[in-house]
Design an enzyme around this catalytic site. Sequence first.
Site, PDB file in Angstrom:
ATOM      1  N   LEU A   1      11.294   1.113   6.967  1.00  0.00           N
ATOM      2  CA  LEU A   1      10.624   1.589   5.796  1.00  0.00           C
ATOM      3  C   LEU A   1      11.339   2.835   5.543  1.00  0.00           C
ATOM      4  O   LEU A   1      11.221   3.682   6.432  1.00  0.00           O
ATOM      5  CB  LEU A   1       8.897   1.778   5.949  1.00  0.00           C
ATOM      6  CG  LEU A   1       8.673   2.220   4.619  1.00  0.00           C
ATOM      7  CD1 LEU A   1       8.201   1.069   3.740  1.00  0.00           C
ATOM      8  CD2 LEU A   1       7.325   3.001   5.142  1.00  0.00           C
TER       9      LEU A   1
ATOM     10  N   GLU B   1      12.484   2.081  14.218  1.00  0.00           N
ATOM     11  CA  GLU B   1      11.551   3.156  13.807  1.00  0.00           C
ATOM     12  C   GLU B   1      10.302   3.036  14.542  1.00  0.00           C
ATOM     13  O   GLU B   1      10.110   2.245  15.433  1.00  0.00           O
ATOM     14  CB  GLU B   1      11.153   2.909  12.179  1.00  0.00           C
ATOM     15  CG  GLU B   1      10.571   1.647  11.871  1.00  0.00           C
ATOM     16  CD  GLU B   1      10.308   1.621  10.597  1.00  0.00           C
ATOM     17  OE1 GLU B   1      10.186   2.331   9.618  1.00  0.00           O
ATOM     18  OE2 GLU B   1      10.192   0.237   9.759  1.00  0.00           O
TER      19      GLU B   1
ATOM     20  N   ARG C   1       8.065   4.193  -4.753  1.00  0.00           N
ATOM     21  CA  ARG C   1       8.257   3.131  -3.812  1.00  0.00           C
ATOM     22  C   ARG C   1       7.216   2.040  -3.749  1.00  0.00           C
ATOM     23  O   ARG C   1       7.282   0.800  -3.693  1.00  0.00           O
ATOM     24  CB  ARG C   1       7.938   3.856  -2.345  1.00  0.00           C
ATOM     25  CG  ARG C   1       8.330   3.011  -1.277  1.00  0.00           C
ATOM     26  CD  ARG C   1       8.317   3.565   0.163  1.00  0.00           C
ATOM     27  NE  ARG C   1       6.907   4.220   0.683  1.00  0.00           N
ATOM     28  CZ  ARG C   1       6.774   5.100   1.693  1.00  0.00           C
ATOM     29  NH1 ARG C   1       7.705   5.359   2.477  1.00  0.00           N
ATOM     30  NH2 ARG C   1       5.624   5.567   1.777  1.00  0.00           N
TER      31      ARG C   1
ATOM     32  N   LYS D   1       6.454  -1.990   1.897  1.00  0.00           N
ATOM     33  CA  LYS D   1       5.412  -1.499   2.689  1.00  0.00           C
ATOM     34  C   LYS D   1       4.228  -2.600   2.565  1.00  0.00           C
ATOM     35  O   LYS D   1       3.128  -2.249   1.487  1.00  0.00           O
ATOM     36  CB  LYS D   1       5.119  -0.108   1.734  1.00  0.00           C
ATOM     37  CG  LYS D   1       4.231   0.932   2.887  1.00  0.00           C
ATOM     38  CD  LYS D   1       4.331   2.288   2.432  1.00  0.00           C
ATOM     39  CE  LYS D   1       3.289   3.135   3.141  1.00  0.00           C
ATOM     40  NZ  LYS D   1       3.290   3.029   4.822  1.00  0.00           N
TER      41      LYS D   1
ATOM     42  N   TYR E   1       0.778  -1.037   0.070  1.00  0.00           N
ATOM     43  CA  TYR E   1       0.239  -0.068  -0.029  1.00  0.00           C
ATOM     44  C   TYR E   1       0.890   0.937   0.134  1.00  0.00           C
ATOM     45  O   TYR E   1       2.078   1.222   0.281  1.00  0.00           O
ATOM     46  CB  TYR E   1      -0.813   0.011   1.142  1.00  0.00           C
ATOM     47  CG  TYR E   1      -0.230   0.272   2.579  1.00  0.00           C
ATOM     48  CD1 TYR E   1       0.565  -0.713   3.399  1.00  0.00           C
ATOM     49  CD2 TYR E   1      -0.206   1.652   3.201  1.00  0.00           C
ATOM     50  CE1 TYR E   1       1.228  -0.377   4.380  1.00  0.00           C
ATOM     51  CE2 TYR E   1       0.096   1.741   4.162  1.00  0.00           C
ATOM     52  CZ  TYR E   1       0.874   1.086   5.077  1.00  0.00           C
ATOM     53  OH  TYR E   1       1.471   1.206   6.084  1.00  0.00           O
TER      54      TYR E   1
ATOM     55  N   ARG F   1      -8.039 -20.145  -1.998  1.00  0.00           N
ATOM     56  CA  ARG F   1      -7.033 -20.211  -1.091  1.00  0.00           C
ATOM     57  C   ARG F   1      -5.726 -21.084  -1.333  1.00  0.00           C
ATOM     58  O   ARG F   1      -6.075 -22.257  -1.065  1.00  0.00           O
ATOM     59  CB  ARG F   1      -7.400 -20.102   0.287  1.00  0.00           C
ATOM     60  CG  ARG F   1      -6.532 -19.709   1.464  1.00  0.00           C
ATOM     61  CD  ARG F   1      -7.051 -19.819   2.909  1.00  0.00           C
ATOM     62  NE  ARG F   1      -6.113 -19.348   3.851  1.00  0.00           N
ATOM     63  CZ  ARG F   1      -4.989 -20.364   4.296  1.00  0.00           C
ATOM     64  NH1 ARG F   1      -4.943 -21.334   3.837  1.00  0.00           N
ATOM     65  NH2 ARG F   1      -4.099 -19.682   5.126  1.00  0.00           N
TER      66      ARG F   1
ATOM     67  N   HIS G   1      -1.156 -21.309  -0.632  1.00  0.00           N
ATOM     68  CA  HIS G   1      -0.123 -20.190  -0.601  1.00  0.00           C
ATOM     69  C   HIS G   1       0.866 -19.721  -1.790  1.00  0.00           C
ATOM     70  O   HIS G   1       1.026 -18.769  -1.963  1.00  0.00           O
ATOM     71  CB  HIS G   1       0.949 -20.897   0.327  1.00  0.00           C
ATOM     72  CG  HIS G   1       0.342 -20.990   1.819  1.00  0.00           C
ATOM     73  ND1 HIS G   1      -0.852 -21.480   2.300  1.00  0.00           N
ATOM     74  CD2 HIS G   1       0.710 -20.435   2.983  1.00  0.00           C
ATOM     75  CE1 HIS G   1      -1.130 -21.378   3.290  1.00  0.00           C
ATOM     76  NE2 HIS G   1      -0.144 -20.599   3.883  1.00  0.00           N
TER      77      HIS G   1
HETATM   78  N1  PMP Z   1       7.719   3.487   8.985  1.00  0.00           N
HETATM   79  C1  PMP Z   1       6.643   2.794   8.938  1.00  0.00           C
HETATM   80  C2  PMP Z   1       6.528   1.517   9.452  1.00  0.00           C
HETATM   81  C3  PMP Z   1       5.694   3.335   8.425  1.00  0.00           C
HETATM   82  O1  PMP Z   1       4.273   2.736   8.573  1.00  0.00           O
HETATM   83  C4  PMP Z   1       5.577   4.633   7.871  1.00  0.00           C
HETATM   84  C5  PMP Z   1       4.370   5.297   7.283  1.00  0.00           C
HETATM   85  N2  PMP Z   1       4.013   4.843   6.159  1.00  0.00           N
HETATM   86  C6  PMP Z   1       6.595   5.508   7.936  1.00  0.00           C
HETATM   87  C7  PMP Z   1       7.706   4.610   8.619  1.00  0.00           C
HETATM   88  C8  PMP Z   1       6.883   6.871   7.219  1.00  0.00           C
HETATM   89  O2  PMP Z   1       6.866   6.760   5.938  1.00  0.00           O
HETATM   90  P1  PMP Z   1       6.160   7.916   5.042  1.00  0.00           P
HETATM   91  O3  PMP Z   1       7.033   9.029   5.526  1.00  0.00           O
HETATM   92  O4  PMP Z   1       6.321   7.459   3.510  1.00  0.00           O
HETATM   93  O5  PMP Z   1       4.728   8.272   5.478  1.00  0.00           O
END
Ligand code: PMP
Length: 289
Positions: free
Chosen positions: A206, A181, A52, A148, A33, A101, A103
């Site tokens: 991310l 993070e 991305r 993501k 997403y 369904r 895998h």
């Molecule tokens: N880390 C994670 C785990 C996230 O879910 C997000 C938000 N999408 C971010 C960092 C920040 O990413 P962005 O600046 O692209 O929103």
Amino acid sequence: MSRIAYVNGRYRLHADAVVHVEDRGYQFADGVYEVIAVQRGRLVDEEAHLSRLDRSLAELRIPWPMSRRALRVVVAEVIRRNRILESGLVYMQVTRGVAPRSHVFPPGVASSLVVTARSLPRFDRDAARKGVAVITIPDNRWKRCDIKSVSLLPNVLGKQQAKEAGAFEAWMIDSDGAVTEGTSSNAWIVSGSAELLTRQASSAILNGITRRAVLDIAAEQGCRLVERPFTVGEAKSAAEAFLTSTTSLVKPVVRIDDTTIGDGRIGPLTERLLELYAGHMLAQEVETG
Ligand code: PMP
């Protein structure tokens, strides 16, 4: 006004916007997403988000549901139909599609695309300057946090834990005691010697689009930037701390667990970066093509 969602080729009333029970996003979290901010009716860093998305899809070998150009048209149409004239958010999700369904990847199945959007209150400088608390929790996610993916269970549990502790976010800690993070944001500190620290991009985090924009801004400002992991101890003794994300922008962190950061208010570098990021966000060019 009714909200409208795009679901696999159709614009539907939000209340009627449904996907099949055998969508692999629903059954396996087999999808990715993006969330893009809208400011003054324009998408913030749209190309970076679509790039991305392209990378996330490629890593999971999910085909694009349509061309990049066509997706931009759908996103613009969802914004238009939801009358987002000022501020808002666009959510888009691509899954490996609908199949019985099993895998293994289903052969010859079209990927699914959902796009939704909602309005948000206009950017409020005073609200944005307000500091928040974070808690620290173990990072128990998989080892491909650079993708993501819609598989967000540890993030959901962490955010709920933060909420129940009266905090805004949870910073996740790796087995070396370093911050990876937040559950939905990137983590930053300013050290006592005025270094701006955030963890380097790797499969452990991310690589946020906001993170990248703030890195560019900080470099232009001549900040002493260091991209490396920092420990919880370093974070708690930092002069300033903040987090970045599409929805939170540059948000001051003024408490980590029971430790107050700085004087408990937004720090001077955080304030400057917030101001400059807000300028970047509000000054998006209309993209052509
Ligand atoms: N880390 C994670 C785990 C996230 O879910 C997000 C938000 N999408 C971010 C960092 C920040 O990413 P962005 O600046 O692209 O929103």
